[in-house]
Design a protein around this motif. Structure first.
Motif, PDB file in Angstrom:
ATOM      1  N   VAL A  19      16.628  -6.056   3.796  1.00 55.72           N
ATOM      2  CA  VAL A  19      17.528  -5.249   4.506  1.00 55.72           C
ATOM      3  C   VAL A  19      18.883  -5.892   4.941  1.00 55.72           C
ATOM      4  CG1 VAL A  19      17.610  -4.125   6.668  1.00 55.72           C
ATOM      5  CG2 VAL A  19      15.700  -3.786   5.323  1.00 55.72           C
ATOM      6  N   ALA A  20      18.760  -7.127   5.380  1.00 54.47           N
ATOM      7  CA  ALA A  20      19.872  -8.065   5.761  1.00 54.47           C
ATOM      8  C   ALA A  20      20.821  -8.084   4.745  1.00 54.47           C
ATOM      9  CB  ALA A  20      19.405  -9.242   6.116  1.00 54.47           C
ATOM     10  N   MET A  21      20.524  -8.393   3.274  1.00 57.25           N
ATOM     11  CA  MET A  21      21.317  -8.462   2.185  1.00 57.25           C
ATOM     12  C   MET A  21      21.947  -7.323   2.053  1.00 57.25           C
ATOM     13  SD  MET A  21      19.057 -10.806  -0.607  1.00 57.25           S
ATOM     14  CE  MET A  21      17.539 -11.261  -0.208  1.00 57.25           C
ATOM     15  N   VAL A  22      21.228  -6.090   2.266  1.00 53.09           N
ATOM     16  CA  VAL A  22      21.937  -4.859   1.835  1.00 53.09           C
ATOM     17  C   VAL A  22      23.015  -4.634   2.870  1.00 53.09           C
ATOM     18  CG1 VAL A  22      21.529  -2.382   1.644  1.00 53.09           C
ATOM     19  CG2 VAL A  22      19.860  -3.855   0.319  1.00 53.09           C
ATOM     20  N   ASP A  23      22.417  -4.633   3.968  1.00 52.50           N
ATOM     21  CA  ASP A  23      23.634  -4.548   5.004  1.00 52.50           C
ATOM     22  C   ASP A  23      24.776  -5.430   5.198  1.00 52.50           C
ATOM     23  OD1 ASP A  23      21.517  -2.559   6.517  1.00 52.50           O
ATOM     24  OD2 ASP A  23      20.771  -4.054   7.968  1.00 52.50           O
ATOM     25  N   LEU A  24      24.772  -6.602   4.480  1.00 57.48           N
ATOM     26  CA  LEU A  24      25.870  -7.498   4.347  1.00 57.48           C
ATOM     27  C   LEU A  24      26.427  -7.169   2.925  1.00 57.48           C
ATOM     28  CD1 LEU A  24      24.308 -10.674   5.603  1.00 57.48           C
ATOM     29  CD2 LEU A  24      26.101  -9.367   6.719  1.00 57.48           C
ATOM     30  N   GLY A  25      26.083  -5.987   2.319  1.00 59.86           N
ATOM     31  CA  GLY A  25      26.953  -5.567   1.183  1.00 59.86           C
ATOM     32  C   GLY A  25      26.155  -5.419  -0.125  1.00 59.86           C
ATOM     33  N   ARG A  27      23.832  -4.256  -3.139  1.00 63.87           N
ATOM     34  CA  ARG A  27      23.348  -3.032  -3.516  1.00 63.87           C
ATOM     35  C   ARG A  27      21.894  -3.448  -3.512  1.00 63.87           C
ATOM     36  NH1 ARG A  27      26.030  -2.079  -9.176  1.00 63.87           N
ATOM     37  NH2 ARG A  27      23.895  -2.656  -9.652  1.00 63.87           N
ATOM     38  N   SER A  28      20.955  -2.377  -3.462  1.00 61.16           N
ATOM     39  CA  SER A  28      19.490  -2.655  -3.263  1.00 61.16           C
ATOM     40  C   SER A  28      19.084  -3.212  -4.501  1.00 61.16           C
ATOM     41  CB  SER A  28      18.857  -1.271  -3.065  1.00 61.16           C
ATOM     42  OG  SER A  28      19.164  -0.546  -1.856  1.00 61.16           O
ATOM     43  N   VAL A  29      19.480  -2.979  -5.695  1.00 60.95           N
ATOM     44  CA  VAL A  29      19.046  -3.436  -6.872  1.00 60.95           C
ATOM     45  C   VAL A  29      19.423  -4.884  -6.829  1.00 60.95           C
ATOM     46  CG1 VAL A  29      20.939  -2.919  -8.453  1.00 60.95           C
ATOM     47  CG2 VAL A  29      18.802  -3.193  -9.217  1.00 60.95           C
ATOM     48  N   GLU A  30      20.444  -5.270  -6.483  1.00 61.53           N
ATOM     49  CA  GLU A  30      20.730  -6.568  -6.468  1.00 61.53           C
ATOM     50  C   GLU A  30      20.145  -7.637  -5.563  1.00 61.53           C
ATOM     51  OE1 GLU A  30      24.902  -5.858  -5.215  1.00 61.53           O
ATOM     52  OE2 GLU A  30      25.616  -6.322  -7.186  1.00 61.53           O
ATOM     53  N   ALA A  31      19.898  -7.050  -4.248  1.00 56.25           N
ATOM     54  CA  ALA A  31      18.788  -7.691  -3.420  1.00 56.25           C
ATOM     55  C   ALA A  31      17.317  -8.046  -3.964  1.00 56.25           C
ATOM     56  CB  ALA A  31      18.651  -6.882  -2.242  1.00 56.25           C
ATOM     57  N   LEU A  32      16.920  -6.833  -4.608  1.00 54.04           N
ATOM     58  CA  LEU A  32      15.520  -7.099  -5.354  1.00 54.04           C
ATOM     59  C   LEU A  32      15.540  -8.075  -6.179  1.00 54.04           C
ATOM     60  CD1 LEU A  32      14.690  -3.227  -5.262  1.00 54.04           C
ATOM     61  CD2 LEU A  32      13.391  -5.086  -4.001  1.00 54.04           C
ATOM     62  N   ARG A  33      16.604  -7.995  -7.206  1.00 49.30           N
ATOM     63  CA  ARG A  33      16.683  -9.161  -8.235  1.00 49.30           C
ATOM     64  C   ARG A  33      16.731 -10.429  -7.580  1.00 49.30           C
ATOM     65  NH1 ARG A  33      20.735  -5.698 -11.850  1.00 49.30           N
ATOM     66  NH2 ARG A  33      19.149  -4.682 -12.995  1.00 49.30           N
ATOM     67  N   THR A  34      17.388 -10.674  -6.420  1.00 45.34           N
ATOM     68  CA  THR A  34      17.625 -12.062  -5.918  1.00 45.34           C
ATOM     69  C   THR A  34      16.296 -12.601  -5.503  1.00 45.34           C
ATOM     70  OG1 THR A  34      19.999 -11.545  -5.082  1.00 45.34           O
ATOM     71  CG2 THR A  34      18.640 -13.111  -3.890  1.00 45.34           C
ATOM     72  N   ALA A  35      15.377 -11.637  -5.031  1.00 45.79           N
ATOM     73  CA  ALA A  35      13.978 -12.015  -4.215  1.00 45.79           C
ATOM     74  C   ALA A  35      13.134 -12.163  -5.539  1.00 45.79           C
ATOM     75  CB  ALA A  35      13.690 -10.663  -3.557  1.00 45.79           C
ATOM     76  N   THR A  36      13.309 -11.830  -6.652  1.00 46.24           N
ATOM     77  CA  THR A  36      12.521 -11.950  -7.641  1.00 46.24           C
ATOM     78  C   THR A  36      12.849 -12.642  -8.789  1.00 46.24           C
ATOM     79  OG1 THR A  36      13.279  -9.587  -8.549  1.00 46.24           O
ATOM     80  CG2 THR A  36      11.128  -9.607  -7.092  1.00 46.24           C
ATOM     81  N   VAL A  37      13.735 -11.916  -9.952  1.00 44.04           N
ATOM     82  CA  VAL A  37      14.179 -12.515 -11.097  1.00 44.04           C
ATOM     83  C   VAL A  37      14.933 -13.923 -10.601  1.00 44.04           C
ATOM     84  CG1 VAL A  37      15.703 -12.100 -13.085  1.00 44.04           C
ATOM     85  CG2 VAL A  37      14.160 -10.447 -12.212  1.00 44.04           C
ATOM     86  N   HIS A  38      15.954 -13.689  -9.631  1.00 43.86           N
ATOM     87  CA  HIS A  38      16.831 -14.862  -9.394  1.00 43.86           C
ATOM     88  C   HIS A  38      16.024 -16.165  -8.915  1.00 43.86           C
ATOM     89  CE1 HIS A  38      20.187 -12.604 -11.015  1.00 43.86           C
ATOM     90  NE2 HIS A  38      20.192 -11.946 -10.176  1.00 43.86           N
ATOM     91  N   LEU A  67      15.159   1.332  -4.532  1.00 41.11           N
ATOM     92  CA  LEU A  67      16.450   1.355  -4.775  1.00 41.11           C
ATOM     93  C   LEU A  67      17.505   2.381  -4.124  1.00 41.11           C
ATOM     94  CD1 LEU A  67      15.658   1.158  -8.673  1.00 41.11           C
ATOM     95  CD2 LEU A  67      16.471  -0.710  -7.096  1.00 41.11           C
ATOM     96  N   GLN A  68      16.738   3.404  -3.552  1.00 41.43           N
ATOM     97  CA  GLN A  68      17.490   4.345  -2.892  1.00 41.43           C
ATOM     98  C   GLN A  68      17.346   3.869  -1.371  1.00 41.43           C
ATOM     99  OE1 GLN A  68      15.336   8.046  -3.680  1.00 41.43           O
ATOM    100  NE2 GLN A  68      16.260   8.035  -5.676  1.00 41.43           N
ATOM    101  N   ASP A  69      16.547   3.420  -0.636  1.00 43.00           N
ATOM    102  CA  ASP A  69      16.505   3.047   0.875  1.00 43.00           C
ATOM    103  C   ASP A  69      15.636   1.785   0.643  1.00 43.00           C
ATOM    104  OD1 ASP A  69      16.367   2.634   3.314  1.00 43.00           O
ATOM    105  OD2 ASP A  69      14.953   4.407   3.828  1.00 43.00           O
ATOM    106  N   ILE A  70      16.139   0.686   0.969  1.00 39.93           N
ATOM    107  CA  ILE A  70      15.590  -0.615   0.863  1.00 39.93           C
ATOM    108  C   ILE A  70      14.662  -0.833   1.986  1.00 39.93           C
ATOM    109  CG2 ILE A  70      17.477  -2.041   2.352  1.00 39.93           C
ATOM    110  CD1 ILE A  70      15.659  -3.256  -0.891  1.00 39.93           C
ATOM    111  N   ARG A  71      14.760   0.052   3.125  1.00 39.26           N
ATOM    112  CA  ARG A  71      13.803  -0.144   4.131  1.00 39.26           C
ATOM    113  C   ARG A  71      12.543   0.281   3.783  1.00 39.26           C
ATOM    114  NH1 ARG A  71      18.832  -0.073   6.171  1.00 39.26           N
ATOM    115  NH2 ARG A  71      19.198  -1.279   7.862  1.00 39.26           N
ATOM    116  N   THR A  72      12.393   0.975   2.808  1.00 42.61           N
ATOM    117  CA  THR A  72      11.062   1.161   2.326  1.00 42.61           C
ATOM    118  C   THR A  72      10.003   0.113   2.283  1.00 42.61           C
ATOM    119  OG1 THR A  72      11.417   1.398  -0.239  1.00 42.61           O
ATOM    120  CG2 THR A  72      11.775   3.407   1.371  1.00 42.61           C
TER     121      THR A  72
END
Length: 109
Positions: A19-25, A27-38, A67-72
């Protein structure tokens, strides 16, 4: 040595970080990739970080589309770890209990 009160995690919850990553700009898909693939790439492991045949797969299941709402990601339904399903007794609980057969999330056709 600092101690953590019983029932408190020593780590920052993944959902909070996403949520913090998305709040700081991000996209949800980028935040999820950061936590997994990257994260897997950074750690130098090539057998995880993606859902793909032949790779290790620990999963977090949520209701909704992060991807639509990271808060899920804050509402975990179950975790699959090492081929076992783990559920919480209540939302945001830190105590996990094993349930042998989880209720299906989707109706079968």
């Amino acid at each position: 040595m600092r101690t953590v009160p019983r029932g408190r995690s020593r780590t920052i919850p993944l959902a909070f970080l996403l949520v913090a990553m998305v709040d700081l700009g991000m996209r949800s898909v980028e935040a999820l990739r950061t936590a997994t693939v990257h994260a897997a790439d950074l750690l130098g492991v090539d057998d995880r970080g993606r859902i793909e045949a032949g790779l290790l797969a620990d999963l977090i299941a949520v209701r909704g589309n992060p991807l639509q709402d990271i808060r899920t990601m804050e509402g975990v339904v179950f975790v699959m770890k090492g081929g076992r399903i783990w559920t919480t007794r209540r939302r945001c609980s830190t105590a996990w209990s094993r349930r042998p057969r989880p209720e299906p999330l989707l109706a079968s056709a």
